[in-house]
Scaffold this motif. Structure first.
Motif, mmCIF file in Angstrom:
data_model
loop_
_atom_site.group_PDB
_atom_site.id
_atom_site.type_symbol
_atom_site.label_atom_id
_atom_site.label_comp_id
_atom_site.label_asym_id
_atom_site.label_seq_id
_atom_site.Cartn_x
_atom_site.Cartn_y
_atom_site.Cartn_z
ATOM 1 N N LEU A 248 0.741 -1.183 0.017
ATOM 2 C CA LEU A 248 0.001 -0.031 -0.258
ATOM 3 C C LEU A 248 0.959 1.190 0.224
ATOM 4 O O LEU A 248 1.960 1.223 0.597
ATOM 5 C CB LEU A 248 -0.893 -0.055 1.137
ATOM 6 C CG LEU A 248 -1.929 -1.139 1.264
ATOM 7 C CD1 LEU A 248 -2.728 -1.058 2.541
ATOM 8 C CD2 LEU A 248 -2.706 -1.067 0.128
ATOM 9 N N PRO A 249 0.413 2.380 -0.457
ATOM 10 C CA PRO A 249 1.273 3.613 -0.637
ATOM 11 C C PRO A 249 1.201 4.227 0.599
ATOM 12 O O PRO A 249 2.196 4.960 1.028
ATOM 13 C CB PRO A 249 0.313 4.406 -1.683
ATOM 14 C CG PRO A 249 -1.033 4.089 -1.558
ATOM 15 C CD PRO A 249 -1.042 2.395 -1.472
ATOM 16 N N ARG A 250 0.171 3.904 1.658
ATOM 17 C CA ARG A 250 0.522 4.472 3.008
ATOM 18 C C ARG A 250 -0.721 3.748 3.562
ATOM 19 O O ARG A 250 -1.271 2.855 3.388
ATOM 20 C CB ARG A 250 -0.148 6.021 3.022
ATOM 21 C CG ARG A 250 -1.506 6.285 2.541
ATOM 22 C CD ARG A 250 -1.763 7.545 2.529
ATOM 23 N NE ARG A 250 -3.338 7.877 2.023
ATOM 24 C CZ ARG A 250 -4.203 7.843 2.832
ATOM 25 N NH1 ARG A 250 -4.192 7.210 4.033
ATOM 26 N NH2 ARG A 250 -5.408 8.257 2.216
ATOM 27 N N VAL A 251 -0.615 4.292 5.139
ATOM 28 C CA VAL A 251 -1.809 3.266 5.759
ATOM 29 C C VAL A 251 -3.178 3.828 5.799
ATOM 30 O O VAL A 251 -3.175 4.976 5.738
ATOM 31 C CB VAL A 251 -1.045 3.349 7.336
ATOM 32 C CG1 VAL A 251 -2.186 2.863 8.481
ATOM 33 C CG2 VAL A 251 0.252 2.608 7.726
ATOM 34 N N PRO A 252 -3.999 2.921 5.508
ATOM 35 C CA PRO A 252 -5.297 3.328 5.383
ATOM 36 C C PRO A 252 -5.877 4.096 6.678
ATOM 37 O O PRO A 252 -5.573 3.643 7.933
ATOM 38 C CB PRO A 252 -6.287 2.165 5.074
ATOM 39 C CG PRO A 252 -5.274 1.316 4.672
ATOM 40 C CD PRO A 252 -3.659 1.452 5.300
ATOM 41 N N THR A 253 -6.483 5.342 6.597
ATOM 42 C CA THR A 253 -7.247 6.108 7.613
ATOM 43 C C THR A 253 -8.607 6.144 7.639
ATOM 44 O O THR A 253 -9.070 5.946 6.688
ATOM 45 C CB THR A 253 -6.221 7.428 7.720
ATOM 46 O OG1 THR A 253 -6.710 8.080 6.630
ATOM 47 C CG2 THR A 253 -4.895 7.285 8.001
ATOM 48 N N CYS A 254 -9.080 6.399 8.791
ATOM 49 C CA CYS A 254 -10.728 6.614 8.862
ATOM 50 C C CYS A 254 -10.912 7.940 8.194
ATOM 51 O O CYS A 254 -11.977 8.046 7.658
ATOM 52 C CB CYS A 254 -11.011 6.746 10.364
ATOM 53 S SG CYS A 254 -11.034 5.103 11.017
#
Length: 254
Positions: A248-254
């Motif tokens: 993933l390009p970054r951590v998924p966030t809410c």
């Protein structure tokens, strides 16, 4: 779906091309899809668009090795099965909540495959049956994931129960993937959608299930469940790559 795309899709789920579109091959394709392609809502928390266009689904699931929610997973699987010669129909379904209330139809997309018998096929409901369910079988159907019942409901609908608990109610009328565009948009964008509450990614394994919820890694093997806290963003990203096979390009966030 052309021959090359079918071959790439089959390679994605680790399945050989079936010699014929029969029930045995359908069972194998169903199981392998569940173990290879995760049920996930990460696009919603990465700012990615959700599209039900076949080319977009193939790109996401096959080329990018990602997963999706029901409209994406069962939509793509329907295209694959159709290309392999199966008679596939898309069904709109409402989902039963914990209090027994039923959500509107089109809240879920399930599939019906007609062979010598009719089968309910669903690789997009998260923790559900490992194998297709016989649509017209009146008795309990034992599956590695639990005990399932398929019961007639009012108006020609059918209820699917797992371990005695109603999961969803599917309509008999065949639908098109475009019929699910509005509910898919709602689930992807509405603050009232439970998919917006936080990132999740989950797939079946040979011995159980592996799931990432936010920064928690949940693993079930042979009935034993462990939970690991992922302390840093690097640990979260490494867990996605290790257990689901994508970066993933970054951590998924809410």
């Amino acid at each position: 779906m052309d021959t090359d795309t079918v071959d790439r899709y089959l390679a994605r789920i680790g399945a050989p091309r079936p010699a014929a579109p029969d029930a045995a091959a359908l069972r194998e394709l169903h199981r392998r899809h569940l173990e290879a392609v995760p049920f996930e809502n990460l696009s919603l928390h990465l700012g990615e668009p959700v599209s039900l266009d076949e080319d977009a689904l193939v790109d996401k699931i096959v080329a990018r090795r990602r997963g999706g929610f029901c409209y994406e997973l069962n939509g793509a699987f329907a295209a694959l099965l159709t290309a392999l010669g199966y008679d596939v129909r898309m069904l709109a379904a409402g989902v039963f909540g914990g209090d027994g209330t039923l959500s509107p139809a089109f809240d879920h997309l399930a599939l019906l495959v007609e062979l010598d018998e009719r089968y309910l096929v669903d690789v997009g409901f998260g923790a559900h049956s490992t194998y297709p369910l016989r649509r017209d079988w009146p008795e309990a159907q034992e599956d590695p994931a639990g005990s399932f019942l398929v019961l007639d409901a009012p108006g020609g609908d059918v209820d699917v129960l797992m371990n005695g608990v109603r999961q969803y109610r599917a309509e008999p009328r065949p639908r098109r993937i475009t019929d699910f565009a509005r509910p898919a948009w709602w689930h992807a964008n509405s603050p009232e959608s439970h998919f917006r509450s936080g990132p999740r990614c989950s797939r079946a394994t040979e011995s159980g299930r592996v799931t990432i919820l936010g920064n928690r890694l949940l693993e079930t093997a042979h009935g034993e469940r462990t939970e690991t806290a992922l302390a840093t963003d690097d640990e979260v990203l490494a867990a996605y790559e290790k257990h689901f096979g994508f970066a993933l390009p970054r951590v998924p966030t809410c």
